[in-house]
Design an enzyme around this catalytic site. Structure first.
Site, PDB file in Angstrom:
ATOM      1  N   ASN A   1      43.378  33.335  48.523  1.00 35.77           N
ATOM      2  CA  ASN A   1      43.369  34.645  47.867  1.00 35.77           C
ATOM      3  C   ASN A   1      43.350  34.545  46.065  1.00 35.77           C
ATOM      4  O   ASN A   1      44.183  34.152  45.944  1.00 35.77           O
ATOM      5  CB  ASN A   1      44.354  35.629  48.339  1.00 35.77           C
ATOM      6  CG  ASN A   1      44.511  37.059  47.803  1.00 35.77           C
ATOM      7  OD1 ASN A   1      43.567  37.397  47.289  1.00 35.77           O
ATOM      8  ND2 ASN A   1      45.398  37.549  47.653  1.00 35.77           N
ATOM      9  N   CYS A   2      42.103  35.167  45.762  1.00 39.10           N
ATOM     10  CA  CYS A   2      42.114  35.041  44.508  1.00 39.10           C
ATOM     11  C   CYS A   2      42.261  36.470  43.642  1.00 39.10           C
ATOM     12  O   CYS A   2      41.557  36.693  42.754  1.00 39.10           O
ATOM     13  CB  CYS A   2      40.961  34.331  43.833  1.00 39.10           C
ATOM     14  SG  CYS A   2      40.798  32.639  44.468  1.00 39.10           S
ATOM     15  N   VAL A   3      42.840  37.327  44.432  1.00 40.26           N
ATOM     16  CA  VAL A   3      42.891  38.720  43.999  1.00 40.26           C
ATOM     17  C   VAL A   3      43.746  38.553  42.781  1.00 40.26           C
ATOM     18  O   VAL A   3      44.325  37.332  42.357  1.00 40.26           O
ATOM     19  CB  VAL A   3      43.249  39.700  45.076  1.00 40.26           C
ATOM     20  CG1 VAL A   3      44.812  39.642  44.957  1.00 40.26           C
ATOM     21  CG2 VAL A   3      42.912  41.324  44.736  1.00 40.26           C
TER      22      VAL A   3
END
Lengths: 346, 428
Positions: B241-243
């Site tokens: 996850n690169c949020v």
């Protein structure tokens, strides 16, 4: 440091409601509550001028009054502008908020005012300016002045302003970060256990409340229903017998319309100060449709029109007051066996 | 399911000829580590550096943070579905190199990667300024598609953490913590008088660099399900996850999920902690409805009196948080919510994209829009120019002297929505 102070005709010792129409005037030095401020400021700052304006004048000529007052303020080159305190006086509170915001925005001078939390000026201006939370009457003058003076000095010196609890101002709705003593997960588990046990806990974020009312099921047989009219449009018998305020209503009226088939310019008017009253005053049925309901009643399309209608003024009225009015009116309607209500605004 | 977590406290990390742990120091054979993680042909260059607490070092852009762990006894291995087979984990014994972390960096994949400063103002906001970081710098081959790039770097990070974790296999831990959750009916019977609590664990699954994996499965594709808390400690849930860096859960934070730890602290005393329900945060309304309905049904079926719900990310997932809250509260089950806020740089705006009056017990991890100035560092590992494009940065964030002006949104772990940090917000 120099201060300009704004007060109304009452605190300016000119007069009460009968003098509320006076235009702004300026006096050198202190007037009225200025004396208390002088003591609280302990020589660190001085009120160089006091502006006095009638509440009605301000409410009815807002743009003009604002311009006149801004011109007066400018001439004295103040380091800080103080308005009020207005306590629970609605029009005075709105005037304090309006002029303080204008001084801050247009002249770039720090401002502080003071009001009781239910003053409509609080909801209108708390996001824009610092409003010291005061008692609901001038009995709270001493405390209000001490906090307002302390705040004024801090603002003038450009010092850091603490939390609402520390400084005594009304929450401005500004979210400020800080590091808590415990990590978030621990705080969550602690809160959960309190919630389970039914103990008091303080949420860290208040979800904004959208006050959505779920409508009741439709009236089964409208031809048998007793229908009442309730309005926040200020329709009152001519002369406004209950003196419902034009803004920031503190009350509502209950009026008998037995035998009334049409509201005319001779018999009814509006008390509302927030819209052009000409058309409502000509024919108040435009806001409170008694004439049409009488027609429907005679045609047998509704059961009957309730004998009493209820009216208040929505203009600047606090949510707390509005809720109280609603609850009381609903109780009376239920007791009278009313089946349905038509609510009209403006 | 019973897990012993043996913590080996590591105070220093150094390169050496042999990878081993000795007297609280982790020695790393650099070449061996690089060989272990360097088999992916999608990565043209991999390097490794060490960043220690207090050093004037900045790591940018940070993709993931992972804790070195090793399975000593019991079923399966660390990171099932990726590094190990998909055997059920969470029982037996696991060793942890406490005080170390693998940090992955390299050319930016998306826009939503983070910054870790080991000193200065930024260090206050990230938990990973306090760990000895083994930084894996991965540069992809040219024209590698973003999803491939993300996956290659992600797996390199797991490999590095698993490799380093092995150094703790035969070391006697400084501290052993035992966590146990029984099968449901037995667990209920163990503390029949205590209120039963479930943790509703929301996993970011908005897709395209916003994904989380459970035993190797993309969480977008799961139906909400039960997981033993100890499975999480063995890396059954990992981040892809690169949020926004501030409120994504790096793999490290999943492995150390603080809500699970703190619920265990009160387990058998104030509450009966039954376990976790994992759910996702997909973007379609039908998915949100299915998942929130399913979550509420499962929580009710398991017999919960109360739940903690943690969000991951912001905006669109605020709707999932609110739907989970409403549906669970509607069943008469009490909720506490964990979120962070986007109240604007001045803190004056509406903080969440959705709201419910049922959400009367909320923990906030801070306003992610707060501006911070990160002073220049003596050394930068990675690509400093990413500061202008990562979420929370803006054109001109990176200044000529190397300092960065940006929202705390850019800092890895700054507003952790599982409550890993101390930051919070109050109304002024």
């Amino acid at each position: 440091m120099r201060i300009v102070h704004y007060i109304n005709q009452f605190f300016g010792q000119i007069g009460g409601e009968e003098k509320a129409h006076i235009p702004p005037q300026i006096r050198e030095g202190i007037v009225g509550p200025g004396m208390a401020f002088k003591q609280a400021l302990r020589g660190e700052a001085e009120i160089v001028a006091t502006i006095i304006c009638g509440d009605s004048y301000f409410a009815e000529n807002e743009a003009k009054a604002k311009a006149e007052i801004l011109n007066m303020v400018k001439k004295y080159y103040p380091d800080i502008f103080i308005a009020g305190p207005a306590f629970n006086a609605g029009r005075y509170g709105i005037a304090c908020g309006t002029i303080a915001k204008a001084v801050k925005d247009e002249l770039g001078i720090p401002v502080v005012t003071g009001m009781y939390v239910e003053n409509p000026g609080v909801e209108m201006f708390r996001r824009d300016i610092y409003i010291i939370s005061t008692k609901n009457s001038a009995a709270g003058m001493r405390d209000a002045v001490l906090k307002m003076a302390a705040m004024a000095l801090k603002l003038a010196k450009g010092e850091r302003i603490g939390s609402p609890a520390d400084e005594g101002y009304v929450e401005r709705g500004i979210r400020v970060n800080y590091f808590a003593g415990e990590r978030g997960s621990k705080r969550a588990v602690d809160m959960l256990i309190k919630k389970i046990k039914g103990e008091a806990f303080l949420t860290e974020f208040k979800m904004p409340e959208f006050d959505r009312v779920i409508p009741n099921p439709p009236v089964q047989d409208i031809t048998k229903a007793k229908i009442a009219l309730v309005t926040s449009g200020g329709i009152v018998p001519k002369g406004n017998p209950d003196r419902i305020e034009a803004s920031s209503a503190s009350k509502y009226g209950e009026y008998d319309i037995e035998g009334v088939f049409d509201l005319t310019g001779e018999t009814f008017e509006t008390a509302h100060g927030g819209y052009d009253p000409v058309y409502a005053n000509m024919d108040a049925d435009r806001v409170l449709p008694v004439d049409v309901l009488r027609d429907l009643e005679m045609e047998g399309r509704i059961g009957s029109l309730h004998r009493y209608y209820y009216a208040t003024v929505g203009n600047g009225t606090s949510v707390a007051n509005a809720k109280r009015f609603g609850a009381e009116i609903a109780k009376k309607l239920l007791l009278d066996g009313v089946n349905a209500v038509i609510l009209t605004s403006t | 399911m019973r897990l012993e977590l043996g913590k080996i406290y590591i105070k220093d990390v150094q390169f050496a000829s042999e990878t081993r742990v000795e007297n609280g120091t982790l020695f790393i054979n650099r070449e061996e580590l690089l060989k272990e993680i360097g088999e992916d042909e999608r990565l043209k260059h991999i390097d490794v550096e060490i960043a220690k607490p207090g050093e004037e070092v900045r790591i940018i852009p940070v993709k993931d943070v992972i804790e070195p762990r090793v399975k000593v006894e019991g079923n399966g291995g660390i990171f099932p579905g990726f590094i190990s087979k998909v055997d059920t984990v969470g029982s037996g014994r696991t060793h942890v190199l406490k005080g170390t972390a693998v940090v992955t960096t390299g050319r930016i994949v998306g826009f939503q990667e983070g910054i870790i400063d080991m000193a200065g103002e930024g260090a206050k906001y990230t938990p990973f300024s306090k760990t000895n970081n083994i930084v894996i710098i991965c540069e992809p081959v040219d024209d590698l598609p973003q999803h491939e790039h993300e996956e290659a770097v992600r797996i390199a990070g797991y490999k590095a953490a698993a490799y380093l974790g092995k150094a703790g296999k035969d070391i006697s831990p400084d501290e052993v913590k035992v966590y146990e959750t029984l099968p449901l009916l037995e667990q209920v019977k163990q503390y029949p008088e205590l209120p039963r609590v479930i943790y509703v664990y929301m996993l970011q699954s908005q897709g395209l660099l916003h994904d989380t994996y459970v035993y190797g499965v993309d969480a977008k594709k799961i139906i909400p399900t039960f997981i033993y808390p100890t499975e999480v400690f063995d890396g059954a849930i990992v981040s892809g996850n690169c949020v926004s860096a501030c409120d994504k859960n790096p793999t490290y934070v999943h492995m150390n999920n603080p809500i699970i730890e703190d619920l265990y602290e009160r387990h058998g005393k104030d509450i009966n902690f039954l376990g976790c329900v994992i759910t996702n945060e997909n973007v379609y309304l039908a998915d949100k409805e299915r998942s929130s309905n399913y979550t509420a049904k499962l929580v009710e079926f398991l017999g919960a009196d109360a739940v903690i719900i943690s969000e991951e990310g912001f905006g669109n997932p605020d709707a999932d948080l609110v739907m989970n809250c409403n549906r669970i509260e509607e069943k008469g089950i009490k909720t506490v919510l964990l979120t962070d806020e986007y109240a604007g740089r001045d803190g004056a705006s509406q903080s969440l994209a959705d709201s419910t009056p049922r959400g009367d017990a909320v923990i906030t991890a801070g306003n992610a829009n707060q501006i911070v100035i990160l002073p220049p560092m003596k050394k930068v590992i990675g690509h400093p120019n990413a500061a202008d494009i990562i979420a929370g940065g803006f054109a001109g964030s990176l200044m000529a002297d190397g300092s960065i002006e940006a929202e705390i949104q850019v800092i890895t772990g700054a507003t952790s929505e599982v409550g890993f940090g101390y930051l919070t917000t109050k109304t002024f």
